[in-house]
Design a protein around this motif. Structure first.
Motif, PDB file in Angstrom:
ATOM      1  N   CYS A  23      -5.492   5.203  12.660  1.00 16.88           N
ATOM      2  CA  CYS A  23      -4.371   4.810  11.799  1.00 16.88           C
ATOM      3  C   CYS A  23      -3.509   6.046  11.576  1.00 16.88           C
ATOM      4  O   CYS A  23      -4.002   7.064  11.090  1.00 16.88           O
ATOM      5  CB  CYS A  23      -4.911   4.295  10.474  1.00 16.88           C
ATOM      6  N   TRP A  35      -8.472   1.108   4.249  1.00 13.50           N
ATOM      7  CA  TRP A  35      -8.908   0.263   5.359  1.00 13.50           C
ATOM      8  C   TRP A  35      -9.300  -1.103   4.826  1.00 13.50           C
ATOM      9  O   TRP A  35     -10.077  -1.213   3.863  1.00 13.50           O
ATOM     10  CB  TRP A  35     -10.081   0.907   6.085  1.00 13.50           C
ATOM     11  N   CYS A  94      -5.064  -1.032   8.406  1.00 11.10           N
ATOM     12  CA  CYS A  94      -4.999   0.154   7.551  1.00 11.10           C
ATOM     13  C   CYS A  94      -3.661   0.181   6.824  1.00 11.10           C
ATOM     14  O   CYS A  94      -2.702  -0.483   7.208  1.00 11.10           O
ATOM     15  CB  CYS A  94      -5.175   1.436   8.354  1.00 11.10           C
TER      16      CYS A  94
END
Lengths: 116, 115
Positions: A23, A35, A94
């Motif tokens: 991410c 997350w 994310c």
């Protein structure tokens, strides 16, 4: 501005293998990333909060040894699903919060994980 | 801990009908409120947000939401929906602090707009 990317967008792996998802905040620095996991036709479930330079904070019921999170820089957090099993198949998303900015999360496009 | 309720799980409307999706949260302190949309096969997009100020917030694509503090509500509205508004809608809340705090999402409302 405030673009978040995820890589890969899709991954298929065999049971027992590990998968790393990245991410990245592309145009801003993010001291905090989150997350999430989303099951089909369901809402987002927070898995963990990732802070740059420190250990992630996991939500209740999320195995920290199975879902390893590393936030090594202000623009990158990684989620590694270790010893993946079919029940880990899901959509992983994310988000990132701009350092010094408002308390607003910018979301990545998600990663579809399929474990065979 | 905060929680978010979306009472409408599945809404079916004809094009041009008006839309109101309910969102209630439970938290005694100051919160930030968000509505996100997820089109089929796509990722989450921010529709609108409320941090402070005017409780009537206007977002993208003609959507608006009103924060009513006394009712702990942040309902989403659109006067005339289009077929392209078919999507999943999520209300979310986080605690208004000086630092990043986790978002709590509602269960989502699936909107289906028919021609």
């Amino acid at each position: 501005g405030a673009v978040v990317s995820q890589h890969p967008s899709r991954v298929i792996c065999k049971s027992g293998t590990s998968v790393k998802i990245e991410c990245r905040s592309l145009d801003f620095q993010a001291t905090t990333m989150f997350w999430y996991r989303q099951f089909p036709k369901k809402s987002l479930m927070l898995m963990a909060t990732s802070n740059e330079g420190s250990k992630a904070t996991y939500e209740q019921g999320v195995e920290k040894d199975k879902f390893l999170i590393n936030h090594a820089s202000l623009t990158l957090s990684t989620l590694t699903v270790t010893s993946a099993h079919p029940e880990d198949s899901s959509f992983y998303i994310c988000s990132a919060v701009r350092a010094g900015g408002l308390n607003e999360q910018f979301f990545g496009p998600g990663t579809r994980l399929t474990v065979l | 801990a905060q929680s978010v309720s979306q009472h409408n799980h599945h809404v079916i409307l004809s094009e041009a009908a008006s839309l109101e999706l309910g969102c209630n949260y439970s938290y005694g302190g100051t919160v930030n409120l968000f509505w996100y949309v997820q089109y089929p096969g796509q990722h989450l997009q921010l529709l609108l947000k409320y941090f402070s100020g005017d409780p009537l917030v206007k977002g993208i694509k003609g959507f608006e939401a009103e924060f009513i503090k006394s009712k702990f509500s942040f309902n989403l509205r659109k006067p005339s929906v289009q077929w392209s508004d078919t999507a999943e809608y999520f209300c979310a809340v986080n605690i208004n602090t000086g630092t990043a705090s986790k978002l709590t999402f509602g269960t989502g409302t699936r909107l289906q707009v028919t021609l």
